[in-house]
Design an enzyme around this catalytic site. Structure first.
Site, mmCIF file in Angstrom:
data_model
loop_
_atom_site.group_PDB
_atom_site.id
_atom_site.type_symbol
_atom_site.label_atom_id
_atom_site.label_comp_id
_atom_site.label_asym_id
_atom_site.label_seq_id
_atom_site.Cartn_x
_atom_site.Cartn_y
_atom_site.Cartn_z
ATOM 1 N N ARG A 1 4.734 -7.223 9.485
ATOM 2 C CA ARG A 1 4.592 -8.570 10.037
ATOM 3 C C ARG A 1 4.937 -9.660 9.033
ATOM 4 N NH1 ARG A 1 -1.253 -8.530 12.885
ATOM 5 N NH2 ARG A 1 -1.664 -6.969 11.313
ATOM 6 N N TYR B 1 -10.213 11.910 9.088
ATOM 7 C CA TYR B 1 -11.225 11.989 10.157
ATOM 8 C C TYR B 1 -10.585 12.107 11.543
ATOM 9 C CZ TYR B 1 -10.639 6.799 10.046
ATOM 10 O OH TYR B 1 -10.132 5.522 10.045
ATOM 11 N N ASP C 1 6.745 -7.217 14.538
ATOM 12 C CA ASP C 1 5.400 -6.857 14.986
ATOM 13 C C ASP C 1 5.541 -5.640 15.885
ATOM 14 O OD1 ASP C 1 2.931 -6.578 16.177
ATOM 15 O OD2 ASP C 1 2.605 -8.742 16.424
ATOM 16 N N LYS D 1 -5.956 7.035 16.025
ATOM 17 C CA LYS D 1 -5.274 8.053 15.196
ATOM 18 C C LYS D 1 -5.280 9.410 15.906
ATOM 19 C CE LYS D 1 -4.520 5.767 11.181
ATOM 20 N NZ LYS D 1 -3.236 5.627 10.481
ATOM 21 N N ARG E 1 -11.337 -2.956 2.598
ATOM 22 C CA ARG E 1 -11.904 -2.984 3.951
ATOM 23 C C ARG E 1 -12.921 -1.871 4.200
ATOM 24 N NH1 ARG E 1 -6.671 -4.749 4.677
ATOM 25 N NH2 ARG E 1 -6.458 -6.563 6.041
ATOM 26 N N ARG F 1 3.646 -4.075 17.643
ATOM 27 C CA ARG F 1 2.900 -4.056 18.913
ATOM 28 C C ARG F 1 3.774 -4.502 20.078
ATOM 29 N NH1 ARG F 1 -2.062 -7.617 16.705
ATOM 30 N NH2 ARG F 1 -0.257 -8.841 16.064
ATOM 31 N N GLY G 1 0.793 -1.224 0.000
ATOM 32 C CA GLY G 1 0.000 0.000 0.000
ATOM 33 C C GLY G 1 0.824 1.270 0.000
ATOM 34 N N LEU G 2 0.340 2.240 0.790
ATOM 35 C CA LEU G 2 1.016 3.545 0.814
ATOM 36 C C LEU G 2 2.391 3.452 1.461
ATOM 37 C CD1 LEU G 2 -2.061 5.776 1.755
ATOM 38 C CD2 LEU G 2 -0.847 5.730 -0.436
HETATM 39 N N1 COA Z 1 -15.442 -6.594 12.543
HETATM 40 C C1 COA Z 1 -15.517 -6.830 13.877
HETATM 41 N N2 COA Z 1 -14.490 -7.387 14.600
HETATM 42 C C2 COA Z 1 -13.381 -7.715 13.905
HETATM 43 C C3 COA Z 1 -13.246 -7.512 12.527
HETATM 44 C C4 COA Z 1 -14.337 -6.921 11.843
HETATM 45 N N3 COA Z 1 -14.279 -6.688 10.535
HETATM 46 N N4 COA Z 1 -12.005 -7.944 12.146
HETATM 47 C C5 COA Z 1 -11.397 -8.419 13.265
HETATM 48 N N5 COA Z 1 -12.233 -8.272 14.312
HETATM 49 C C6 COA Z 1 -11.988 -8.668 15.679
HETATM 50 C C7 COA Z 1 -11.835 -10.186 15.807
HETATM 51 O O1 COA Z 1 -13.081 -10.828 15.873
HETATM 52 C C8 COA Z 1 -11.024 -10.282 17.090
HETATM 53 O O2 COA Z 1 -11.843 -10.085 18.211
HETATM 54 P P1 COA Z 1 -12.345 -11.345 19.126
HETATM 55 O O3 COA Z 1 -11.090 -12.015 19.595
HETATM 56 O O4 COA Z 1 -13.129 -10.716 20.228
HETATM 57 O O5 COA Z 1 -13.165 -12.197 18.197
HETATM 58 C C9 COA Z 1 -10.133 -9.038 17.040
HETATM 59 O O6 COA Z 1 -10.740 -8.139 16.123
HETATM 60 C C10 COA Z 1 -8.746 -9.362 16.565
HETATM 61 O O7 COA Z 1 -8.835 -9.982 15.312
HETATM 62 P P2 COA Z 1 -7.574 -10.709 14.687
HETATM 63 O O8 COA Z 1 -7.883 -11.039 13.268
HETATM 64 O O9 COA Z 1 -7.152 -11.814 15.592
HETATM 65 O O10 COA Z 1 -6.482 -9.551 14.844
HETATM 66 P P3 COA Z 1 -5.128 -9.321 14.115
HETATM 67 O O11 COA Z 1 -4.271 -8.591 15.076
HETATM 68 O O12 COA Z 1 -4.614 -10.512 13.424
HETATM 69 O O13 COA Z 1 -5.572 -8.302 12.934
HETATM 70 C C11 COA Z 1 -6.780 -6.420 12.215
HETATM 71 C C12 COA Z 1 -5.722 -6.961 13.134
HETATM 72 C C13 COA Z 1 -8.118 -6.889 12.715
HETATM 73 C C14 COA Z 1 -6.744 -4.879 12.284
HETATM 74 C C15 COA Z 1 -6.606 -6.889 10.759
HETATM 75 O O14 COA Z 1 -7.632 -6.383 9.950
HETATM 76 C C16 COA Z 1 -5.261 -6.497 10.197
HETATM 77 O O15 COA Z 1 -4.262 -7.130 10.458
HETATM 78 N N6 COA Z 1 -5.210 -5.417 9.392
HETATM 79 C C17 COA Z 1 -3.968 -4.897 8.886
HETATM 80 C C18 COA Z 1 -4.114 -4.203 7.631
HETATM 81 C C19 COA Z 1 -5.190 -3.183 7.599
HETATM 82 O O16 COA Z 1 -6.151 -3.212 8.353
HETATM 83 N N7 COA Z 1 -5.076 -2.272 6.693
HETATM 84 C C20 COA Z 1 -6.086 -1.265 6.496
HETATM 85 C C21 COA Z 1 -5.528 0.034 6.756
HETATM 86 S S1 COA Z 1 -6.746 1.265 6.357
#
Ligand code: COA
Length: 285
Positions: A44, A151, A69, A166, A203, A71, A23-24
């Protein structure tokens, strides 16, 4: 198009870009490297990082992939050690890595909220503090740019964890801009509007109808192009902007202003039609 910047604009900079594999973040890494920065991409997944590094290397630049990671503060410390050993000490950081998804807030689990806040707010905190500590110890100047969002000021429905995280990142940039000015460390935030990437658009704007709606909110009538954002980042990270710190720079084709202006809808009418309409409302003498 001729490049508006000198090819050595960022010579002498060693820049860490989080989320630099896609991405960006990927576009940012490529652009900074093309201007002479040595770039370390953190993320990651090793594969996209390796691809970014190969693309930079093929173009004659210097880059390093560091799976990490953000975090985890200990993982961040080790990543900075590796950058220092292989590229030289980092003096710049782009906090780009993010997580986001659409979800009604009443349906968010604590872990869902935490997953986004951990990446965006805690990840940016760990990386920023790690860079700052090292710069201060070396008595070296540096720069941080955090990618926030249009936002960040007003918040946003249905992306509460991202909006909250943010806003925290912006507060962190502004707080540290004051605290670390004495060390010559500049910190700014950039708020992009809609810039197409697979990750964000799949997303946040699923389907062409949502995309069309998003486009209607942009008075410039188009989405941003990656080079427009990466040129802004290059400028903010360069020695061309030594007095700019603690700032929030919005780059969104006036999208955020449009959303807050009562009569903004007229901007989307054909201008001749809008003029005719407004003239028809003018009282006759
Ligand atoms: N709606 C509601 N809950 C969601 C969700 C959604 N779309 N996606 C994930 N979750 C919840 C999961 O259910 C989980 O909660 P729970 O344990 O209570 O069920 C929690 O979030 C963590 O999900 P998990 O997939 O294990 O987390 P992760 O750390 O692997 O992923 C995210 C983090 C969820 C932010 C994932 O979308 C990601 O890795 N994104 C990175 C890239 C990205 O988002 N880019 C966009 C930038 S604009």
């Amino acid at each position: 198009m001729n490049d508006p910047f000198r090819p050595d604009l960022l010579q002498g900079k060693t820049t860490i870009v989080t989320g630099g594999g896609s991405g960006l973040g990927r576009s940012t890494a490529l652009r900074l490297a093309s201007l002479g920065a040595k770039v370390a991409v953190l993320g990651r997944r090793p594969e996209p990082l390796a691809e970014t590094v190969k693309t930079i290397g093929d173009a004659g630049g210097t880059a390093l992939a560091v799976p990490c990671d953000i975090r985890d503060p200990e993982a961040v410390r080790q990543a900075f050690d590796r950058v220092e050993a292989e590229l030289g000490a980092a003096n710049q950081l782009v906090n780009n890595a993010a997580g986001n998804f659409l979800c009604p807030s009443e349906d968010l689990s604590p872990n869902a909220f935490n997953s986004v806040v951990q990446i965006v707010l805690y990840g940016s905190f760990h990386c920023t503090i790690e860079l700052g500590k090292r710069l201060i110890a070396r008595q070296a100047k540096g720069a941080v740019v955090s990618i926030v969002t249009s936002y960040v000021t007003n918040g946003s429905a249905f992306v509460l964890p991202s909006a909250a995280a943010k806003a925290g990142v912006l507060a962190m940039m502004r707080s540290l801009a004051v605290e670390w000015a004495t060390y010559g460390i500049r910190l700014n935030a950039v708020a992009p509007g809609p810039f197409p990437t697979d990750g964000a658009f799949s997303r946040l704007l699923p389907g062409s109808e949502m995309e069309k709606q998003a486009l209607r909110r942009v008075p410039s009538r188009r989405f941003g192009e990656h080079w427009e954002l990466t040129n802004l980042l290059a400028y903010l990270l360069s020695d061309a902007s030594p007095y700019q710190t603690g700032d929030l720079v919005t780059i969104d084709g006036a999208e955020a202003l449009f959303s807050g202006q009562q009569f903004a809808g007229f901007a989307h009418l054909d201008r001749a039609m809008a003029k005719e309409l407004m003239a028809s409302l003018k009282p006759r003498k």
